[in-house]
Design a protein around this motif. Structure first.
Motif, PDB file in Angstrom:
ATOM      1  N   UNK A 121       0.880  -1.327   0.173  1.00 18.88           N
ATOM      2  CA  UNK A 121       0.088   0.042   0.055  1.00 18.88           C
ATOM      3  C   UNK A 121       0.892   1.401  -0.013  1.00 18.88           C
ATOM      4  N   UNK A 122       2.003   1.134   0.597  1.00 18.40           N
ATOM      5  CA  UNK A 122       2.912   2.372   0.690  1.00 18.40           C
ATOM      6  C   UNK A 122       3.673   2.670  -0.622  1.00 18.40           C
ATOM      7  N   UNK A 123       3.469   1.443  -1.610  1.00 19.46           N
ATOM      8  CA  UNK A 123       4.422   1.667  -2.782  1.00 19.46           C
ATOM      9  C   UNK A 123       3.209   1.727  -3.787  1.00 19.46           C
ATOM     10  N   UNK A 124       1.860   1.951  -3.664  1.00 21.89           N
ATOM     11  CA  UNK A 124       1.138   2.311  -4.609  1.00 21.89           C
ATOM     12  C   UNK A 124       1.141   3.183  -5.698  1.00 21.89           C
ATOM     13  N   UNK A 125       1.315   2.763  -6.937  1.00 19.48           N
ATOM     14  CA  UNK A 125       1.518   4.016  -7.830  1.00 19.48           C
ATOM     15  C   UNK A 125       0.324   5.018  -8.143  1.00 19.48           C
ATOM     16  N   UNK A 129      -5.020   1.023 -11.652  1.00 23.55           N
ATOM     17  CA  UNK A 129      -5.940  -0.193 -11.979  1.00 23.55           C
ATOM     18  C   UNK A 129      -5.676  -1.318 -11.818  1.00 23.55           C
ATOM     19  N   UNK A 130      -6.377  -2.414 -11.459  1.00 24.66           N
ATOM     20  CA  UNK A 130      -6.132  -3.918 -11.326  1.00 24.66           C
ATOM     21  C   UNK A 130      -4.838  -4.296 -10.512  1.00 24.66           C
ATOM     22  N   UNK A 131      -5.115  -3.721  -9.228  1.00 21.23           N
ATOM     23  CA  UNK A 131      -3.985  -4.074  -8.315  1.00 21.23           C
ATOM     24  C   UNK A 131      -4.653  -4.289  -6.777  1.00 21.23           C
ATOM     25  N   UNK A 132      -4.101  -4.887  -6.333  1.00 22.58           N
ATOM     26  CA  UNK A 132      -4.422  -5.130  -4.732  1.00 22.58           C
ATOM     27  C   UNK A 132      -3.217  -4.696  -3.999  1.00 22.58           C
ATOM     28  N   UNK A 133      -3.612  -3.427  -3.180  1.00 16.22           N
ATOM     29  CA  UNK A 133      -2.799  -2.948  -2.222  1.00 16.22           C
ATOM     30  C   UNK A 133      -2.813  -3.670  -0.899  1.00 16.22           C
ATOM     31  N   UNK A 134      -1.591  -3.989  -0.521  1.00 19.25           N
ATOM     32  CA  UNK A 134      -1.751  -4.772   0.976  1.00 19.25           C
ATOM     33  C   UNK A 134      -0.864  -3.737   2.033  1.00 19.25           C
ATOM     34  N   UNK A 135      -1.352  -3.638   2.978  1.00 16.86           N
ATOM     35  CA  UNK A 135      -0.697  -3.029   4.044  1.00 16.86           C
ATOM     36  C   UNK A 135      -1.143  -2.873   5.322  1.00 16.86           C
ATOM     37  N   UNK A 136      -0.707  -1.923   6.064  1.00 15.15           N
ATOM     38  CA  UNK A 136      -0.978  -2.002   7.681  1.00 15.15           C
ATOM     39  C   UNK A 136      -1.833  -0.581   7.915  1.00 15.15           C
ATOM     40  N   UNK A 147      -8.378  -2.827  -6.390  1.00 18.92           N
ATOM     41  CA  UNK A 147      -8.894  -1.751  -7.357  1.00 18.92           C
ATOM     42  C   UNK A 147      -9.068  -2.320  -8.762  1.00 18.92           C
ATOM     43  N   UNK A 148     -10.289  -1.801  -9.057  1.00 20.07           N
ATOM     44  CA  UNK A 148     -10.946  -2.438 -10.390  1.00 20.07           C
ATOM     45  C   UNK A 148     -10.252  -1.666 -11.600  1.00 20.07           C
ATOM     46  N   UNK A 149     -10.674  -1.984 -12.981  1.00 21.44           N
ATOM     47  CA  UNK A 149      -9.995  -1.671 -14.213  1.00 21.44           C
ATOM     48  C   UNK A 149      -9.925   0.085 -14.184  1.00 21.44           C
ATOM     49  N   UNK A 150     -10.742   0.816 -13.311  1.00 21.27           N
ATOM     50  CA  UNK A 150     -10.849   2.237 -13.426  1.00 21.27           C
ATOM     51  C   UNK A 150      -9.890   2.668 -12.387  1.00 21.27           C
ATOM     52  N   UNK A 151      -9.367   2.052 -11.588  1.00 23.74           N
ATOM     53  CA  UNK A 151      -8.607   2.468 -10.399  1.00 23.74           C
ATOM     54  C   UNK A 151      -9.487   2.686  -9.039  1.00 23.74           C
ATOM     55  N   UNK A 152     -10.825   2.393  -9.094  1.00 23.31           N
ATOM     56  CA  UNK A 152     -11.585   2.644  -7.996  1.00 23.31           C
ATOM     57  C   UNK A 152     -11.702   1.249  -7.086  1.00 23.31           C
ATOM     58  N   UNK A 153     -11.639   1.639  -5.923  1.00 28.83           N
ATOM     59  CA  UNK A 153     -11.499   0.645  -4.704  1.00 28.83           C
ATOM     60  C   UNK A 153     -12.837  -0.119  -4.689  1.00 28.83           C
ATOM     61  N   UNK A 154     -12.475  -1.591  -4.497  1.00 27.80           N
ATOM     62  CA  UNK A 154     -13.500  -2.449  -4.533  1.00 27.80           C
ATOM     63  C   UNK A 154     -14.165  -2.769  -2.862  1.00 27.80           C
TER      64      UNK A 154
END
Length: 169
Positions: A121-125, A129-136, A147-154
Motif C-alpha cells: 500500500x505504501x508503494x501504490x503507484x 487499476x487492477x491492483x491489490x494494495x496490501x498494507x497495515x 482496485x478495479x479496471x478504473x482504479x476505483x477501490x472495490x
C-alpha cells in the motif's frame, strides 16, 4: 416552405437509424463484456488476498489464549475484512510475505498491464487499476484494498461474499 420527404426517403432514414442503433448496441455489449472479463481478474486477485487473510484469521483465532485477543482478531475481520496481527513487526512481515507469495503464484497482472498485481500500500503507484494494495493500519492491522479496471477501490465484503468465477489473464 420545404417539401415533405418521400415515403422511400423516410424508409431509408428509418433503416439507417435502426442500423446505427443496432451497431451502437453491439459495440456497447462488446465493450461491456471486455470490461467485465477484466474486472473478473481484478476481483479474483482481491478474493485470493482475502482468502489468505481469512486463513491467517482462522489460525490466529485457534492460537489466541485470551478473550481479549480473540475479540481484537474477530473485530478486525468482521468490521473491515482485515487481519489483526499481534504486533506491528509481525504485521509488516505478513504484508511482505503475502505480496511476495501472491506475486509468485500470479506473476502476471490480471488485466494484462505491466507490473505486478499485488503491491505494498505504501508503494501504490498514482495510477493503480487492477491492483491489490496490501498494507497495515493502526500499526498492526493487515488489510487489502483491491482496485478495479478504473482504479476505483472495490468492496471487500461484497467480493468476499460473492466469489468470482476465476482469474482471467
Amino acid at each position: 416552405m420545404a417539401e415533405r420527404p418521400s415515403a422511400s426517403a423516410r424508409l431509408r432514414f428509418a433503416w439507417i437509424l435502426g442500423l446505427v442503433i443496432i451497431a451502437y448496441g453491439a459495440l456497447a455489449i462488446a465493450l461491456s463484456v471486455h470490461v467485465i472479463d477484466q474486472q473478473s481478474g481484478a476481483r479474483a486477485d482481491l478474493y485470493v488476498t482475502l482468502q489468505a487473510l481469512d486463513q491467517l484469521h482462522q489460525e490466529a483465532l485457534s492460537q489466541a489464549t485470551t478473550d481479549q485477543e480473540r475479540q481484537a482478531i474477530e473485530a478486525a475481520w468482521h468490521n473491515e475484512r482485515a487481519f489483526a496481527a499481534a504486533s506491528p513487526l509481525q504485521a509488516r512481515h505478513i504484508v511482505q510475505t503475502l505480496i511476495s507469495r501472491l506475486n509468485q503464484e500470479y506473476p502476471t497482472n490480471a488485466c494484462g498491464r505491466r507490473g505486478p498485481s499485488f503491491v505494498a500500500a505504501s508503494a501504490l503507484p498514482a495510477r493503480h487499476p487492477c491492483m491489490v494494495a496490501i498494507g497495515t493500519r493502526k500499526g498492526h492491522v493487515v488489510d487489502a484494498t483491491g482496485y478495479d479496471t478504473q482504479g476505483i477501490a472495490m468492496d471487500n465484503f461484497y467480493e468476499y461474499l460473492y466469489a468470482p468465477v476465476g482469474r482471467s489473464g
